[in-house]
Design a protein around this motif. Sequence first.
Motif, short mmCIF file in Angstrom:
data_model
loop_
_atom_site.label_atom_id
_atom_site.label_comp_id
_atom_site.label_asym_id
_atom_site.label_seq_id
_atom_site.Cartn_x
_atom_site.Cartn_y
_atom_site.Cartn_z
N GLU A 8 0.84 -1.19 0.00
CA GLU A 8 0.00 0.00 0.00
C GLU A 8 0.88 1.26 0.00
OE1 GLU A 8 -2.88 0.09 3.16
OE2 GLU A 8 -3.80 1.91 2.35
N THR A 11 2.02 2.15 -3.40
CA THR A 11 0.93 2.75 -4.19
C THR A 11 0.75 4.22 -3.82
OG1 THR A 11 -0.21 0.66 -4.57
CG2 THR A 11 -1.58 2.64 -4.62
N LYS A 38 -7.57 1.82 -5.11
CA LYS A 38 -8.06 3.14 -5.55
C LYS A 38 -8.02 4.16 -4.41
CE LYS A 38 -12.01 1.34 -6.93
NZ LYS A 38 -11.72 -0.05 -6.51
N THR A 39 -8.49 3.73 -3.24
CA THR A 39 -8.47 4.66 -2.10
C THR A 39 -7.04 4.91 -1.63
OG1 THR A 39 -10.70 4.01 -1.44
CG2 THR A 39 -9.36 5.10 0.23
#
Length: 140
Positions: A8, A11, A38-39
Amino acid sequence: MKYITKSERETLNVAEKFVQRLKGGEVLCLIGDLGSGKTAFTKGLAKGLGVKNIITSPTFVLLKSYTAKLKNINKLVHIDAYRLDSGAELDYIGVEEYFSDKNCITVIEWADRVKDIWPVNAIEIKFKVLKGNKREIHIK
Ligand SMILES: Nc1ncnc2c1ncn2[C@@H]1O[C@H](COP(=O)(O)OP(=O)(O)OP(=O)(O)O)[C@@H](O)[C@H]1O
Ligand SMILES: [Mg+2]
């Protein structure tokens, strides 16, 4: 541009760097399955844009607006279209005003559900879940 991230955090970092390419007025259309990042990507955008608030998914409110501080960009609008099957509701609440605001960045999760309201200058960003914790992020 394609990126493979392994966590994460990675990202978030991709998004935080991507922000440097933005001029204001962009509409980022995120497409990808549940849990594809996406979040997480939006949180990275917020960090890069100097948003001080914590980003939470706007699933029940359709849209959240945050104060940003990066050059001329003063607003981040986060939309989650998961529950929609067209852009009619977003159109009704006046998202067009954000789309045409040169000091605003708009990001739409599940943007494939509201393709009818994508502006011509929409930037499509696709998320794919790969094996392990890997994600492929394709910025078109
Ligand atoms: N490489 C990675 N990039 C992003 N998230 C990752 C990665 N590896 C694992 N994860 C985990 O995957 C989940 C991604 O969740 P996130 O809420 O960002 O997805 P989403 O696409 O917004 O899902 P939803 O469609 O439910 O809104 C998190 O739990 C995160 O910790
Ligand atoms: Mg999400």
